[in-house]
Design a protein around this motif. Structure first.
Motif, PDB file in Angstrom:
ATOM      1  N   THR A  10       3.817  -1.380   9.996  1.00  0.00           N
ATOM      2  CA  THR A  10       2.833  -2.214   9.291  1.00  0.00           C
ATOM      3  C   THR A  10       3.513  -3.260   8.405  1.00  0.00           C
ATOM      4  O   THR A  10       2.934  -4.304   8.133  1.00  0.00           O
ATOM      5  N   GLY A  11       4.714  -2.925   7.890  1.00  0.00           N
ATOM      6  CA  GLY A  11       5.459  -3.844   7.036  1.00  0.00           C
ATOM      7  C   GLY A  11       4.971  -3.917   5.599  1.00  0.00           C
ATOM      8  O   GLY A  11       5.551  -4.639   4.781  1.00  0.00           O
ATOM      9  N   VAL A  12       3.920  -3.185   5.275  1.00  0.00           N
ATOM     10  CA  VAL A  12       3.329  -3.303   3.929  1.00  0.00           C
ATOM     11  C   VAL A  12       3.155  -1.956   3.233  1.00  0.00           C
ATOM     12  O   VAL A  12       2.348  -1.841   2.302  1.00  0.00           O
ATOM     13  N   ALA A  13       3.920  -0.938   3.653  1.00  0.00           N
ATOM     14  CA  ALA A  13       3.804   0.400   3.030  1.00  0.00           C
ATOM     15  C   ALA A  13       5.178   0.900   2.610  1.00  0.00           C
ATOM     16  O   ALA A  13       5.686   1.881   3.141  1.00  0.00           O
ATOM     17  N   PRO A  14       5.828   0.198   1.670  1.00  0.00           N
ATOM     18  CA  PRO A  14       7.231   0.476   1.336  1.00  0.00           C
ATOM     19  C   PRO A  14       7.452   1.624   0.357  1.00  0.00           C
ATOM     20  O   PRO A  14       8.585   1.810  -0.093  1.00  0.00           O
ATOM     21  N   SER A  15       6.403   2.395   0.034  1.00  0.00           N
ATOM     22  CA  SER A  15       6.655   3.508  -0.890  1.00  0.00           C
ATOM     23  C   SER A  15       5.778   4.709  -0.552  1.00  0.00           C
ATOM     24  O   SER A  15       4.702   4.564   0.044  1.00  0.00           O
ATOM     25  N   MET A  16       6.289   5.889  -0.910  1.00  0.00           N
ATOM     26  CA  MET A  16       5.560   7.135  -0.679  1.00  0.00           C
ATOM     27  C   MET A  16       5.412   7.879  -1.997  1.00  0.00           C
ATOM     28  O   MET A  16       6.408   8.113  -2.695  1.00  0.00           O
ATOM     29  N   ALA A  17       4.186   8.225  -2.337  1.00  0.00           N
ATOM     30  CA  ALA A  17       3.942   9.022  -3.544  1.00  0.00           C
ATOM     31  C   ALA A  17       4.299  10.467  -3.257  1.00  0.00           C
ATOM     32  O   ALA A  17       4.111  10.947  -2.130  1.00  0.00           O
ATOM     33  N   VAL A  18       4.830  11.162  -4.264  1.00  0.00           N
ATOM     34  CA  VAL A  18       5.143  12.581  -4.108  1.00  0.00           C
ATOM     35  C   VAL A  18       4.239  13.410  -4.999  1.00  0.00           C
ATOM     36  O   VAL A  18       3.658  12.897  -5.963  1.00  0.00           O
TER      37      VAL A  18
ATOM     38  N   ILE B  64       0.854  -1.187   0.000  1.00  0.00           N
ATOM     39  CA  ILE B  64       0.000   0.000   0.000  1.00  0.00           C
ATOM     40  C   ILE B  64       0.888   1.234   0.000  1.00  0.00           C
ATOM     41  O   ILE B  64       1.784   1.351   0.836  1.00  0.00           O
ATOM     42  N   GLU B  65       0.676   2.136  -0.964  1.00  0.00           N
ATOM     43  CA  GLU B  65       1.512   3.327  -1.113  1.00  0.00           C
ATOM     44  C   GLU B  65       0.902   4.511  -0.371  1.00  0.00           C
ATOM     45  O   GLU B  65      -0.317   4.728  -0.421  1.00  0.00           O
ATOM     46  N   LEU B  66       1.762   5.274   0.305  1.00  0.00           N
ATOM     47  CA  LEU B  66       1.300   6.394   1.125  1.00  0.00           C
ATOM     48  C   LEU B  66       1.438   7.719   0.379  1.00  0.00           C
ATOM     49  O   LEU B  66       2.371   7.886  -0.399  1.00  0.00           O
ATOM     50  N   PRO B  67       0.548   8.679   0.632  1.00  0.00           N
ATOM     51  CA  PRO B  67       0.633   9.999   0.001  1.00  0.00           C
ATOM     52  C   PRO B  67       1.440  10.963   0.877  1.00  0.00           C
ATOM     53  O   PRO B  67       1.111  11.176   2.050  1.00  0.00           O
ATOM     54  N   SER B  68       2.469  11.581   0.317  1.00  0.00           N
ATOM     55  CA  SER B  68       3.305  12.496   1.116  1.00  0.00           C
ATOM     56  C   SER B  68       2.442  13.595   1.744  1.00  0.00           C
ATOM     57  O   SER B  68       2.676  14.027   2.863  1.00  0.00           O
ATOM     58  N   TRP B  69       1.401  14.027   1.010  1.00  0.00           N
ATOM     59  CA  TRP B  69       0.615  15.180   1.451  1.00  0.00           C
ATOM     60  C   TRP B  69      -0.247  14.870   2.672  1.00  0.00           C
ATOM     61  O   TRP B  69      -0.700  15.792   3.347  1.00  0.00           O
ATOM     62  N   ALA B  70      -0.432  13.591   2.977  1.00  0.00           N
ATOM     63  CA  ALA B  70      -1.211  13.228   4.173  1.00  0.00           C
ATOM     64  C   ALA B  70      -0.452  13.555   5.451  1.00  0.00           C
ATOM     65  O   ALA B  70      -1.044  13.644   6.527  1.00  0.00           O
ATOM     66  N   PHE B  71       0.883  13.729   5.343  1.00  0.00           N
ATOM     67  CA  PHE B  71       1.695  14.028   6.522  1.00  0.00           C
ATOM     68  C   PHE B  71       1.796  15.538   6.757  1.00  0.00           C
ATOM     69  O   PHE B  71       2.238  15.972   7.823  1.00  0.00           O
ATOM     70  N   GLY B  72       1.377  16.319   5.771  1.00  0.00           N
ATOM     71  CA  GLY B  72       1.393  17.777   5.901  1.00  0.00           C
ATOM     72  C   GLY B  72       0.041  18.289   6.369  1.00  0.00           C
ATOM     73  O   GLY B  72      -0.919  17.512   6.539  1.00  0.00           O
ATOM     74  N   ASN B  73      -0.054  19.587   6.618  1.00  0.00           N
ATOM     75  CA  ASN B  73      -1.326  20.167   7.043  1.00  0.00           C
ATOM     76  C   ASN B  73      -2.298  20.245   5.880  1.00  0.00           C
ATOM     77  O   ASN B  73      -1.927  20.635   4.773  1.00  0.00           O
ATOM     78  N   THR B  74      -3.529  19.872   6.146  1.00  0.00           N
ATOM     79  CA  THR B  74      -4.587  19.931   5.132  1.00  0.00           C
ATOM     80  C   THR B  74      -5.856  20.423   5.809  1.00  0.00           C
ATOM     81  O   THR B  74      -5.932  20.521   7.029  1.00  0.00           O
ATOM     82  N   GLY B  75      -6.853  20.704   5.027  1.00  0.00           N
ATOM     83  CA  GLY B  75      -8.096  21.197   5.616  1.00  0.00           C
ATOM     84  C   GLY B  75      -9.148  21.376   4.560  1.00  0.00           C
ATOM     85  O   GLY B  75      -9.146  20.688   3.543  1.00  0.00           O
TER      86      GLY B  75
ATOM     87  N   ILE C 204      -1.587  -3.246 -10.185  1.00  0.00           N
ATOM     88  CA  ILE C 204      -2.428  -2.220  -9.570  1.00  0.00           C
ATOM     89  C   ILE C 204      -1.638  -1.479  -8.491  1.00  0.00           C
ATOM     90  O   ILE C 204      -1.039  -2.108  -7.615  1.00  0.00           O
ATOM     91  N   ALA C 205      -1.618  -0.162  -8.573  1.00  0.00           N
ATOM     92  CA  ALA C 205      -0.995   0.660  -7.522  1.00  0.00           C
ATOM     93  C   ALA C 205      -2.065   0.931  -6.463  1.00  0.00           C
ATOM     94  O   ALA C 205      -3.040   1.633  -6.717  1.00  0.00           O
ATOM     95  N   PHE C 206      -1.887   0.326  -5.291  1.00  0.00           N
ATOM     96  CA  PHE C 206      -2.843   0.536  -4.190  1.00  0.00           C
ATOM     97  C   PHE C 206      -2.344   1.735  -3.380  1.00  0.00           C
ATOM     98  O   PHE C 206      -1.455   1.592  -2.530  1.00  0.00           O
ATOM     99  N   MET C 207      -2.876   2.916  -3.679  1.00  0.00           N
ATOM    100  CA  MET C 207      -2.397   4.143  -3.048  1.00  0.00           C
ATOM    101  C   MET C 207      -3.460   4.692  -2.106  1.00  0.00           C
ATOM    102  O   MET C 207      -4.667   4.527  -2.344  1.00  0.00           O
ATOM    103  N   LEU C 208      -3.022   5.311  -1.036  1.00  0.00           N
ATOM    104  CA  LEU C 208      -3.929   6.083  -0.196  1.00  0.00           C
ATOM    105  C   LEU C 208      -3.900   7.526  -0.698  1.00  0.00           C
ATOM    106  O   LEU C 208      -2.857   8.011  -1.132  1.00  0.00           O
ATOM    107  N   ASP C 209      -5.045   8.172  -0.676  1.00  0.00           N
ATOM    108  CA  ASP C 209      -5.097   9.608  -0.996  1.00  0.00           C
ATOM    109  C   ASP C 209      -6.041  10.226   0.023  1.00  0.00           C
ATOM    110  O   ASP C 209      -7.262  10.181  -0.146  1.00  0.00           O
ATOM    111  N   GLN C 210      -5.467  10.706   1.097  1.00  0.00           N
ATOM    112  CA  GLN C 210      -6.271  11.144   2.245  1.00  0.00           C
ATOM    113  C   GLN C 210      -5.737  12.436   2.828  1.00  0.00           C
ATOM    114  O   GLN C 210      -4.593  12.812   2.566  1.00  0.00           O
TER     115      GLN C 210
END
Ligand code: LRH
Ligand code: MN
Length: 388
Positions: A56-64, A16-27, A281-287
């Motif tokens: 988690t062991g299953v999130a080895p990449s971060m989208a930019v 599962i790929e993580l979104p870099s922007w989820a770690f920044g401030n959003t609103g 399939i790229a399983f990405m989070l976008d949150q």
């Protein structure tokens, strides 16, 4: 019922790929809230993403997302990610925050603006070359707010021309992932509003163009798993932007609003044998974690995907197929519901322990000292945000 060992083996290789922007401030349009310890740079975002993989062991990449993650040396950023046990994944272009893009970017009436947008998209392919990323993800805010504001068909011609230019620049191992969204920020027409429009453009471009399904981008009541099944059948499902919503594009934690829908979606993926990395399939989070602590929320989100996937893997495929063949409606539905109503948390806790991880990733992260460390270390500077 699928063997537990087979289920665990399938879950182990599900990334599962993580979104870099989820770690920044959003609103929202009303307020973007800050939080202590939020990263100030793409380097710090990478370190936070690595924490999610660590537990988690299953999130080895971060989208930019460019320019939110703009740096002088993208190879150095990729090395930094590697030093923290992860890699830079999908590169997201951004042609929706510049004053020039008020009337659109690649669909804009003015050639100058279209060329500017295409130049940015090509720059993003250059960044992929530097980071070793496979996927360029394109979401366009392009659209209109009033009937007659612009010509719907002409905008499609402009879009097709721009996409072809970028597609032509892709290396053999690179892909273009084309995301659709029903509305917002455009409120009358959106130039890529649905899966059909994205698919038509992808088919016109070639095999390296695939559709992205953002689970928050549909009209209420849309049967998203139907779209997923169709795109898988057409060999054009390139990825997911996972999140959940109660109303519109709320970008809440995946599975939080509708875990049953996520289960039904993952059933279609499992049924198509497309869960493994070779499935493409790229399983990405976008949150966006507007009010909740961001790293624990990402960990929880990864766990929600794992739970839905484990339940989908537990569906007794033979019993389901048999009931479907026999037209036994209740038995077929029961085969799905039995799996969905199975508590998979013990299985996942076991899987984590077998992988040398703490069975409770959120609690392990909270105990790790990292939450306190980033609050203490990250004083001064400007917290990262989606800079609108
Ligand atoms: C658009 C979207 C797109 C991203 C952005 C952060 O709503 O889903 O995927 O570029 O969110
Ligand atoms: Mn998205």
């Amino acid at each position: 019922m699928r063997e537990e060992t087979a289920v665990k083996a399938a879950l182990k290789q599900h990334e599962i790929e993580l979104p870099s922007w989820a770690f920044g401030n959003t609103g929202t349009r009303f307020k973007v809230f800050g939080q202590p310890g939020v990263p100030r740079t793409p380097w710090e975002k990478t370190e936070d993403a690595a924490q999610v993989h660590r537990f988690t062991g299953v999130a080895p990449s971060m989208a930019v997302h460019i320019p939110w993650d703009k740096v002088d040396d993208y190879q150095a950023l990729a090395r930094h990610a590697g030093d923290h046990g992860i890699r830079i994944g999908t590169v997201n272009a951004n042609v929706f925050q510049d004053d020039d893009y008020k009337l659109g970017s690649v669909c804009h009436p003015e050639p100058r603006v279209r060329q500017k947008a295409v130049a940015h998209l090509l720059d993003c392919v250059g960044i992929m070359d530097a980071t070793g990323s496979r996927d360029l993800k394109l979401w366009f805010a392009d659209g209109t707010n009033y009937p007659g504001q612009d010509d719907i068909r002409t905008r499609q011609d402009r879009l097709a021309e721009a996409l072809a230019t970028v597609y032509g620049r892709l290396a053999e191992n690179q892909r273009m992932l084309l995301e659709y969204k029903l509305f917002e920020p455009s409120f009358y027409s959106t130039d890529i509003p649905d899966w059909g429009t994205s698919l038509l453009h992808c088919q016109a471009l070639g095999d390296q163009a695939q559709v992205v399904v953002d689970t928050g981008h549909h009209a209420p009541g849309t049967n998203i798993e139907f779209i997923v099944a169709l795109l898988l059948r057409a060999g054009r499902l390139g990825g997911f932007d996972f999140n959940s919503r109660f109303y519109a594009d709320d970008d809440l934690m995946v599975g939080a609003a509708d875990p049953f829908q996520l289960f039904r979606i993952m059933h279609e993926v499992v049924r198509a044998d497309a869960l493994r990395p070779a499935g493409g399939i790229a399983f990405m989070l976008d949150q966006c974690h507007n009010i909740e602590p961001k790293i624990p929320a990402q960990i929880r989100s990864v766990m929600n995907v794992q739970e839905a996937t484990a339940k989908a893997l537990l569906i007794d495929a033979d019993a389901l197929a048999e009931a479907q063949r026999a037209g036994d409606v209740l038995a077929a539905n029961a085969a799905m519901m039995d799996a969905y109503n199975t508590d998979v948390r013990p299985l996942l806790a076991e899987l984590r322990e077998e992988s040398g991880l703490d069975p409770d990733p959120v609690a392990a992260y909270q105990r790790s000292g990292y939450p306190e460390k980033i609050v203490a270390d990250r004083v001064g500077g400007t917290q990262a945000s989606w800079g609108s």
